[in-house]
Design a protein around this motif. Sequence first.
Motif, short mmCIF file in Angstrom:
data_model
loop_
_atom_site.label_atom_id
_atom_site.label_comp_id
_atom_site.label_asym_id
_atom_site.label_seq_id
_atom_site.Cartn_x
_atom_site.Cartn_y
_atom_site.Cartn_z
N CYS A 1 6.35 -14.21 -7.50
CA CYS A 1 6.21 -13.46 -6.24
C CYS A 1 5.49 -12.14 -6.48
O CYS A 1 6.10 -11.06 -6.40
N PRO A 2 4.21 -12.21 -6.81
CA PRO A 2 3.48 -10.98 -7.14
C PRO A 2 3.30 -10.09 -5.91
O PRO A 2 3.36 -10.57 -4.78
N LEU A 3 3.10 -8.81 -6.19
CA LEU A 3 2.74 -7.88 -5.11
C LEU A 3 1.22 -7.87 -5.03
O LEU A 3 0.55 -7.70 -6.03
N PHE A 4 0.69 -8.13 -3.87
CA PHE A 4 -0.78 -8.08 -3.72
C PHE A 4 -1.14 -7.34 -2.44
O PHE A 4 -0.30 -7.20 -1.53
N GLU A 5 -2.39 -6.89 -2.39
CA GLU A 5 -2.84 -6.13 -1.23
C GLU A 5 -2.69 -6.96 0.05
O GLU A 5 -3.04 -8.14 0.05
N GLY A 6 -2.13 -6.35 1.06
CA GLY A 6 -2.00 -7.06 2.35
C GLY A 6 -0.82 -8.01 2.40
O GLY A 6 -0.72 -8.83 3.31
N ASP B 1 0.83 -1.21 0.00
CA ASP B 1 0.00 0.00 0.00
C ASP B 1 0.86 1.26 0.00
O ASP B 1 0.43 2.32 -0.42
N ASN B 2 2.09 1.11 0.52
CA ASN B 2 2.94 2.29 0.66
C ASN B 2 4.10 2.32 -0.32
O ASN B 2 5.10 2.98 -0.08
N MET B 3 4.03 1.58 -1.36
CA MET B 3 5.17 1.58 -2.30
C MET B 3 4.69 1.68 -3.74
O MET B 3 3.53 1.45 -4.03
N HIS B 4 5.62 2.02 -4.62
CA HIS B 4 5.30 1.95 -6.04
C HIS B 4 5.86 0.62 -6.54
O HIS B 4 6.98 0.23 -6.20
N PRO B 5 5.08 -0.14 -7.32
CA PRO B 5 5.56 -1.47 -7.71
C PRO B 5 6.81 -1.39 -8.58
O PRO B 5 6.88 -0.58 -9.49
#
Length: 386
Positions: free
Chosen positions: A98-103, A83-87
């Motif tokens: 290793c996807p970035l997902f919410e939470g 939530d606090n980063m840019h992908p």
Amino acid sequence: MAHEYGITKPKGYNVTFHYNPNMERHHFGQTHPMKPWRLTLTKSLVTSYGMNFAMDNYTARTATYEELTNFHTNDYPTPLDVDNMHPDLKFNLGGSDCPLFEGLYDYCSMSAGSSLDAARKICSKQADIAIAWGGGLHHAKKSEASGFCYINDIVLAILQLLRVYPRVLYIDIDVHHGDGVEEAFLSTDRVMTVSFHKYDPNTFFPGTGALDDNGPRSEHNPGAHHALNIPLNDGITDEQYSSLFESVISRCVEKFRPSAIALQCGADSLAGDRLGKFNLLVEGHSSCVEYCKKLGIPLIMFGGGGYTPRNVARAWAYETAVAIGQDKNIPHKIPEHTPWRERFRQDTLLPTIEQILGEPRQNRNPEKKLRDIVQHVTEQLRFVSH
Ligand code: V1S
Ligand code: CA
Ligand code: ZN
């Protein structure tokens, strides 16, 4: 209090169960094989058999940032707070494995929290066996996510054990090589790592873990010869696997004399797994747990891989029964009142290979290969003594 199957707490023997119901809320993505929901399926099977009456059940807490950085570098956990980063693709984050997902940060800290809680119960001697099915994420490195693993909860738990126990034996029965745990302890003789896995450097993830890969062999490295790898081919059977497991682990225990055991129980080594290639049934997989329990050494059991959720739940529920000494007593028919009972297809806890696969996979593990493995392990262990 007793359940309808008469399951009660074993006297003078304590098993703790560490679970965080919020892990299942997280999703890696529709097509991704890792389904945190398998933990809910496992827990519901454990509860519907009444195994919870025989254990101390804990809602696992989340690990703190400080705890995560006992192994990981300070800058690494921060980007997991999606939530606090840019992908971006730093630290191998954001790819298809290793996807970035919410939470994501919460998911990782829950997994690590459950393994740390389990380790602390072993350290304080409040548990003989501690179970953390939400842990077992063995590929994560100090500053890198890998193979669906972001935070290496196992390394964190072993570091905790090392505060109290002089030597820890790490055993990994996931179908993949436990490379992250191996790498973390290559330079110490206080941890011996042993991974059983399918090995094909060209086609099977992560491509490491050859038989003669035993870590850096300098005379100044106390960890030399303390990394053991058991590379296997497709289709290994229960009989071969249990016999090999006992041959290897009995030799490790004899030479290394562990004061605690950390067992990663990845269920992708079962027949019919979406990613795995072996012919193991729950009986063969759980025989490893049974063997470790019988050693009478403090034991942590972690989860890990496992991509056919109904089989993961069967194996981990049955292995929970082994831990509490109820595996011979519970009925094989899955209780009527189990939530999502229809998901189990065959209504038995221990389906046969034909029920799972139709036709078993071709077994590409000749007996000679297995004998050579035991011989190599025996030779490595000549360098180990405690
Ligand atoms: N085998 C396999 C596999 N499948 C996937 C995958 C498939 C669909 C997706 F949507 C996303 C990923 N990735 C892999 C492997 C990683 C396996 C990790 C196992 C983890 C564990 O069980 O040991 C512990 C929890 N990754 C690869 O093979 C790498 C690729 C080389 C091929 C697949 N693509 C998707 C990524 C790159
Ligand atoms: Ca393994
Ligand atoms: Zn795996």
